[in-house]
Write a protein that holds these residues in place. Structure first.
Motif, short mmCIF file in Angstrom:
data_model
loop_
_atom_site.label_atom_id
_atom_site.label_comp_id
_atom_site.label_asym_id
_atom_site.label_seq_id
_atom_site.Cartn_x
_atom_site.Cartn_y
_atom_site.Cartn_z
N CYS A 188 -23.60 5.14 55.87
CA CYS A 188 -24.63 4.22 55.38
C CYS A 188 -25.79 4.98 54.76
O CYS A 188 -26.06 6.12 55.11
N VAL A 189 -26.47 4.31 53.86
CA VAL A 189 -27.71 4.84 53.32
C VAL A 189 -28.81 3.82 53.59
O VAL A 189 -28.55 2.65 53.83
N GLU A 190 -30.02 4.30 53.58
CA GLU A 190 -31.19 3.45 53.74
C GLU A 190 -32.02 3.56 52.47
O GLU A 190 -32.03 4.60 51.82
N VAL A 191 -32.70 2.49 52.12
CA VAL A 191 -33.60 2.48 50.98
C VAL A 191 -34.96 1.97 51.42
O VAL A 191 -35.08 1.31 52.45
N SER A 192 -35.97 2.27 50.64
CA SER A 192 -37.32 1.79 50.91
C SER A 192 -37.80 0.99 49.70
O SER A 192 -37.50 1.34 48.56
N ASP A 193 -38.54 -0.07 49.99
CA ASP A 193 -39.13 -0.90 48.94
C ASP A 193 -40.63 -0.65 48.81
O ASP A 193 -41.33 -1.42 48.17
N ASP A 194 -41.12 0.42 49.42
CA ASP A 194 -42.57 0.66 49.51
C ASP A 194 -43.20 1.32 48.29
O ASP A 194 -44.42 1.38 48.21
N LEU A 195 -42.41 1.83 47.36
CA LEU A 195 -42.96 2.53 46.21
C LEU A 195 -42.62 1.75 44.93
O LEU A 195 -41.49 1.80 44.45
N PRO A 196 -43.58 1.03 44.37
CA PRO A 196 -43.31 0.24 43.17
C PRO A 196 -42.71 1.09 42.05
O PRO A 196 -43.20 2.18 41.74
N GLY A 197 -41.62 0.59 41.48
CA GLY A 197 -40.97 1.28 40.37
C GLY A 197 -40.04 2.41 40.78
O GLY A 197 -39.38 2.99 39.93
N LEU A 198 -39.98 2.72 42.08
CA LEU A 198 -39.13 3.80 42.58
C LEU A 198 -38.29 3.30 43.74
O LEU A 198 -38.70 2.41 44.49
N VAL A 199 -37.11 3.90 43.91
CA VAL A 199 -36.24 3.55 45.03
C VAL A 199 -35.86 4.84 45.76
O VAL A 199 -34.97 5.57 45.33
N PRO A 200 -36.54 5.12 46.89
CA PRO A 200 -36.14 6.26 47.71
C PRO A 200 -34.88 5.90 48.51
O PRO A 200 -34.76 4.78 49.01
N VAL A 201 -33.95 6.85 48.62
CA VAL A 201 -32.68 6.64 49.30
C VAL A 201 -32.44 7.83 50.22
O VAL A 201 -32.67 8.98 49.84
N ARG A 202 -31.97 7.55 51.45
CA ARG A 202 -31.66 8.64 52.38
C ARG A 202 -30.41 8.28 53.19
O ARG A 202 -30.03 7.12 53.32
N ASP A 203 -29.77 9.29 53.74
CA ASP A 203 -28.60 9.13 54.60
C ASP A 203 -29.08 8.66 55.97
O ASP A 203 -29.94 9.29 56.59
N THR A 204 -28.52 7.58 56.46
CA THR A 204 -28.93 7.03 57.75
C THR A 204 -28.79 8.04 58.88
O THR A 204 -29.65 8.13 59.74
N LYS A 205 -27.70 8.80 58.86
CA LYS A 205 -27.46 9.76 59.95
C LYS A 205 -28.49 10.87 59.99
O LYS A 205 -28.72 11.48 61.02
N LEU A 206 -29.11 11.17 58.84
CA LEU A 206 -30.08 12.26 58.76
C LEU A 206 -31.52 11.77 58.71
O LEU A 206 -32.43 12.54 58.43
N ALA A 207 -31.72 10.49 58.97
CA ALA A 207 -33.03 9.86 58.83
C ALA A 207 -34.15 10.75 59.37
O ALA A 207 -34.15 11.12 60.53
N GLY A 208 -35.05 11.09 58.50
CA GLY A 208 -36.19 11.91 58.89
C GLY A 208 -35.93 13.40 58.86
O GLY A 208 -36.85 14.19 58.81
N ALA A 209 -34.65 13.81 58.88
CA ALA A 209 -34.34 15.23 58.91
C ALA A 209 -33.69 15.72 57.62
O ALA A 209 -33.63 16.91 57.38
N GLY A 210 -33.20 14.80 56.82
CA GLY A 210 -32.50 15.20 55.61
C GLY A 210 -33.30 14.91 54.36
O GLY A 210 -34.43 14.42 54.43
N PRO A 211 -32.71 15.20 53.22
CA PRO A 211 -33.41 14.96 51.95
C PRO A 211 -33.50 13.48 51.62
O PRO A 211 -32.74 12.66 52.13
N VAL A 212 -34.44 13.16 50.78
CA VAL A 212 -34.61 11.80 50.24
C VAL A 212 -34.46 11.92 48.73
O VAL A 212 -35.12 12.75 48.10
N LEU A 213 -33.57 11.13 48.16
CA LEU A 213 -33.42 11.07 46.72
C LEU A 213 -34.26 9.90 46.22
O LEU A 213 -34.25 8.84 46.83
#
Length: 66
Positions: free
Chosen positions: A23-48
Motif C-alpha cells: 500500500c501507499v499513502e498520500v497526503s492532501d495537505d499541500l495544494p497543487g502537490l501530492v506527496p506519496v509514501r510507502d505505508t510500511k516505511l511510514a516516517g522512515a522512508g522517502p516521500v515522492l
C-alpha cells in the motif's frame, strides 16, 4: 521536486486490506502537490512528491479510465 512533508496527514486507499500489503499513502495537505509514501516505511522512508496535474491522469490510468 522538494516540499516540506513534516507534519502532514496521510491516508490510504479505502481498498487497502489492512493486512500490511503493498500500500501507499498520500497526503492532501499541500495544494497543487501530492506527496506519496510507502505505508510500511511510514516516517522512515522517502516521500515522492508529484504535481497534482500529473497525479490525476496516473490515477485515472490505474483505474482503467485513461
Amino acid at each position: 521536486m522538494r516540499a516540506d512533508v513534516n507534519g502532514l496527514s496521510w491516508r490510504k486507499s479505502p481498498h487497502s486490506n489492512g493486512e500490511g500489503g503493498e500500500c501507499v499513502e498520500v497526503s492532501d495537505d499541500l495544494p497543487g502537490l501530492v506527496p506519496v509514501r510507502d505505508t510500511k516505511l511510514a516516517g522512515a522512508g522517502p516521500v515522492l512528491v508529484f504535481p497534482a496535474a500529473a497525479w490525476a491522469p496516473f490515477i485515472r490510468a490505474v483505474k482503467g479510465r485513461a
